[in-house]
Structures are given as C-alpha cells and as structure tokens.
Scaffold this active site. Structure first.
Site, PDB file in Angstrom:
ATOM      1  N   GLY A  49       0.866  -1.099  -0.013  1.00 50.22           N
ATOM      2  CA  GLY A  49       0.011  -0.027   0.174  1.00 50.22           C
ATOM      3  C   GLY A  49       0.840   1.136  -0.266  1.00 50.22           C
ATOM      4  N   ASP A  84       0.539  -1.897  -4.805  1.00 52.13           N
ATOM      5  CA  ASP A  84      -0.654  -0.546  -4.307  1.00 52.13           C
ATOM      6  C   ASP A  84      -1.508  -1.589  -5.749  1.00 52.13           C
ATOM      7  OD1 ASP A  84      -2.634   1.202  -3.131  1.00 52.13           O
ATOM      8  OD2 ASP A  84      -0.871   1.778  -2.298  1.00 52.13           O
ATOM      9  N   ASP A  97      -3.292  -7.328  -4.336  1.00 59.94           N
ATOM     10  CA  ASP A  97      -4.054  -7.294  -3.591  1.00 59.94           C
ATOM     11  C   ASP A  97      -3.390  -6.940  -1.946  1.00 59.94           C
ATOM     12  OD1 ASP A  97      -6.366  -7.079  -1.498  1.00 59.94           O
ATOM     13  OD2 ASP A  97      -7.470  -7.842  -3.255  1.00 59.94           O
ATOM     14  N   MET A  98      -3.475  -6.763  -0.952  1.00 61.94           N
ATOM     15  CA  MET A  98      -3.085  -7.040   0.081  1.00 61.94           C
ATOM     16  C   MET A  98      -3.845  -8.412   1.123  1.00 61.94           C
ATOM     17  SD  MET A  98      -3.369  -4.262   1.931  1.00 61.94           S
ATOM     18  CE  MET A  98      -4.815  -2.995   2.855  1.00 61.94           C
ATOM     19  N   LYS A 150       2.571   1.678   6.026  1.00 59.50           N
ATOM     20  CA  LYS A 150       3.274   2.783   6.559  1.00 59.50           C
ATOM     21  C   LYS A 150       1.603   3.201   6.519  1.00 59.50           C
ATOM     22  CE  LYS A 150       4.370   7.971   5.541  1.00 59.50           C
ATOM     23  NZ  LYS A 150       4.239   8.231   4.392  1.00 59.50           N
ATOM     24  N   HIS A 178      -4.011   1.030  10.582  1.00 58.85           N
ATOM     25  CA  HIS A 178      -5.139   1.821  10.783  1.00 58.85           C
ATOM     26  C   HIS A 178      -6.272   2.082  10.181  1.00 58.85           C
ATOM     27  CE1 HIS A 178      -3.815   6.181   9.798  1.00 58.85           C
ATOM     28  NE2 HIS A 178      -4.150   5.560   8.211  1.00 58.85           N
TER      29      HIS A 178
END
Ligand SMILES: C[S@@+](CC[C@H](N)C(=O)[O-])C[C@H]1O[C@@H](n2cnc3c(N)ncnc32)[C@H](O)[C@@H]1O
Ligand SMILES: O=c1cc(-c2ccc(O)cc2)oc2c(O)c(O)ccc12
Length: 362
Positions: free
Chosen positions: A199, A222, A245-246, A259, A263
């Site tokens: 990302g 990403d 795609d993570m 990073k 969140h």
C-alpha cells in the site's frame, strides 16, 4: 459565578464549537490561495494590498480578503505586525504554524490538510448519526459508505482527484519518517535484501530507503489503478512497482513495510493482511519481519493535553471510523493483533509522540 455569568460562558463555548468549522475552512482557503507562500516570498511582513497583488486578487475584493485575514489572525495562523512608520496599514507575518504550510518546508502539512478537508470526507460526517442509529447487521460499514454508497477504496478507484490528494497528503511525511526511521531505528534494515512496501502509494518512503541502500531491491505494491499512475524513480534503479491486493498475496521479501495501512482496517481485516505479510517474510526459508509505521495510542493521548499528539490521535481515530473501517490502536491492541496472526514478538520505537515504528517478528 452567578447564573448569568455561567450562561454567558456556556453560550460562548457553544458559539465557538459551532463556528469551529470556519477555522478549518479558512485554513484550507489560505492554503488554496497560497497565502503562506506569498508572505514568505515577500521576505518581510506584507500589507493587504501587496498580498492581494501577490495572490492576483482584484482590488474590488480587497475588503473580503481583509476579512479572511482577520479570521486567520484570530485563529492564530497568521500574525499581524503594526509598523510605527505605517500606522494606517497592518502587515501580515507567518507564525510557527503557518511556516509548516510553506511549499519549501520539509514538514509541509498543506497536502494533508487539503486531503483531510476534502468534501468527500466532510460530507460523510453528516451521515454519522444516521449510521450510528442503524440496527446491528443493517446499514453500510461506515458513514462514508452511507453517504457515497461505496467504500472509500471503491470511491478512490473512480476519483483520480481524491486518489492524488491521498498520495500527496499521506506521502508528504515520507522525508521526515524516512529520516526518523534511519536515525532512531538503527539496524532496522540490516540483512534486508528485498523490501516490499505494501500500500506504498506513490512510493516516496520506499524511494528514500532505496536511495539509502542501493543494493536493496525495493518493491512498492498497491492497487492496479494506483500503480499505473506511479512514476517515482530511485537514484540506482532499485525501486519498482507491482500491482496487487494485500488481501490476496504479498510478494516474498525479507521485510514488509506498511505505513498508515493497518489503521484503515478492522481487527479482522488486519489479521487477514498480516497473515499475507507473514507468509511473504517466511516463504522460501526466509526469517524476515514486518515493519509498521503507525500510531501507538498512549494512555495520556486520551486524557492529557499533550501538544505532540492529544487530539490528533483521537481525531484521526474518529476520521478512521467515519471514512474507513479502521481505528487507531494502543500497544495492547497491537499486541493482540500480532498474537492472533502468529507473530512471536514485536518492538515499538517511538518516532515522535505516538507515531511509532513497530517491528514484528516471526
Ligand atoms: C492510507 S494510504 C497509505 C499510503 C502510503 N503507505 C503512505 O503512507 O503514504 C493506503 C494505501 O493502501 C492502498 N490499498 C488499499 N487497499 C489495498 C489493497 N487491497 N491492496 C493493496 N493496497 C491497497 C491504497 O491504494 C493506498 O495507497
Ligand atoms: O486523513 C487521514 C489521516 C491519516 C493520518 C496521517 C498521519 C497520521 O499520523 C495519522 C493519520 O490517515 C488517513 C488514512 O489512512 C486514510 O485512509 C484516510 C484518511 C487519513
């Protein structure tokens, strides 16, 4: 305090709360007009008419600009200096806060301000009460989705403007984070031959790492529409972009960097992402690690007025609730996520205030 005095104070508090949005909006307008840069470029405090001319604002609008400047002075963004030799004319000067909005500032916060104060986020706050009232199992996942009928990530796919604002807003701290990472986390990249920045957006942080470690192979992963717009290059050609795609797979690496990613996601979603990261750093016999740049909320962030973080983490947490499914986490919440994903240990290094680097080991 008698009843009248108490009522006046209470009303004054409420008036201030009601008008708080104008502080944010005038800050946004100051950045859009380029007011901090215009004052800085003049090299000395600037008069209203000089400012208008620097901003290409017509004389007919001088009075309106003056009223905006009065608000900016009132909120403390701009200082006003009265020159005894020109008693008729106020001169506007920068404050420590507006210096951090200058395009030449290494810690320029303007891109983040413009991103956070974009209408897509701000409109979503109007749906907060409707979203909170939804019975369990009904309604959209976030107030953003209630407002726009889709998640932030779907919205971003079709809005290049917001996508770019996110890249610039969240990527703006890369020079600072990069420096802190290298200064405060000695040895963090020891033995890392391949790094994947999951990302990683425009790849600004990876570029800094790639330039510092010319022999390291740095990969920014990403979503396809983000990668197709990325053109960041490292000095040594050791930075490349891959689409992925993570939630599906992360390329094999000695270290995976995330990073401001976790969140954005709920605990369940984070466990899925972390599992893909764990596979990436343990595949092909590797014993690698995951490196997070995230807030680690401290007890005092929720109680005390600490200029470095208070409010900031409470508000970024609130923004995560409104715009995405994520949240800011304290150490206990991070530790639980790592344990749930099968990681054995972690180390937190504070970078500034609650903003931290977390190394997670397999
Ligand atoms: C909050 S931004 C952080 C960007 C960057 N790490 C930074 O700090 O500037 C989140 C990034 O995650 C990317 N992203 C969202 N969903 C993703 C997915 N399923 N797989 C890979 N990347 C994703 C977004 O495109 C975006 O670039
Ligand atoms: O608007 C934001 C802000 C952040 C952010 C930036 C820097 C910090 O120290 C904490 C939070 O992150 C965001 C984000 O990840 C997102 O998906 C949308 C908006 C924001």
């Amino acid at each position: 305090m008698n009843d009248d005095e108490e009522a006046i104070r209470a009303h004054s508090y409420l008036w201030n709360q009601m008008f708080n949005f104008m502080s944010s909006m005038s800050l946004k307008c100051a950045i859009q007009l380029g007011i901090p840069d215009a004052i800085h470029d003049r090299g000395r405090p600037i008069t209203l008419s000089e400012l208008a001319s620097a901003l290409s604002i017509h004389d007919a609008r001088l009075g309106f600009l003056g009223r905006l400047m009065r608000v900016l002075v009132h909120t403390g963004l701009i200082a006003v200096e009265d020159d005894p030799s020109f008693p008729q004319e106020s001169r506007y000067a920068l404050t420590p806060a507006s210096r951090h909005l200058l395009s030449c500032s290494a810690l320029n916060l303007s891109p983040l301000v413009l991103f956070v104060l974009n209408p897509a986020f701000m409109e979503s706050f109007h749906c907060l009460s409707e979203w909170l009232r939804c019975p369990p199992g009904t309604g959209a996942a976030t107030p953003f989705a209630t407002n726009h009928g889709m998640s932030l990530w779907e919205y971003m796919r079709q809005d290049p403007g917001l996508r770019n604002a996110m890249k610039e807003g969240l990527g703006a701290d890369a020079p600072w984070v990069g420096r802190m990472m290298l200064e405060k986390c000695e040895g963090v990249f020891d033995g890392v031959k391949t790094l994947v920045d999951v990302g990683g957006g425009a790849g600004e942080l990876s570029r800094i790492v790639a330039d510092e470690f010319p022999l390291m192979d740095c990969i920014v992963m990403d979503l396809p529409h983000v990668v197709s717009e990325s053109s960041t290059r490292s000095k040594n050609g050791n930075l490349r972009f891959v689409a992925g795609d993570m939630f599906e797979a992360v390329p094999s690496a000695d270290a995976v960097l995330l990073k401001w990613i976790l969140h954005d996601w709920s605990d369940e979603e984070c466990v899925k992402i972390l599992k893909r990261c764990r596979e990436a750093v343990s595949s092909n016999g590797r014993v690698g690690k995951v490196i997070l740049i995230e807030e680690v909320m401290r007890p005092e962030d929720e109680t005390e007025h600490d200029q470095t973080s208070l409010g900031r983490t409470i508000f970024t947490d609130f923004l995560m609730m409104v715009s995405v499914t994520g949240k800011e986490r304290n150490e206990k919440e991070w530790a639980r996520l790592f344990a749930d994903t099968g990681f054995v240990d972690y180390r937190i290094t504070p970078l500034i205030g609650s903003r931290s680097l977390i190394q997670v080991y397999i």
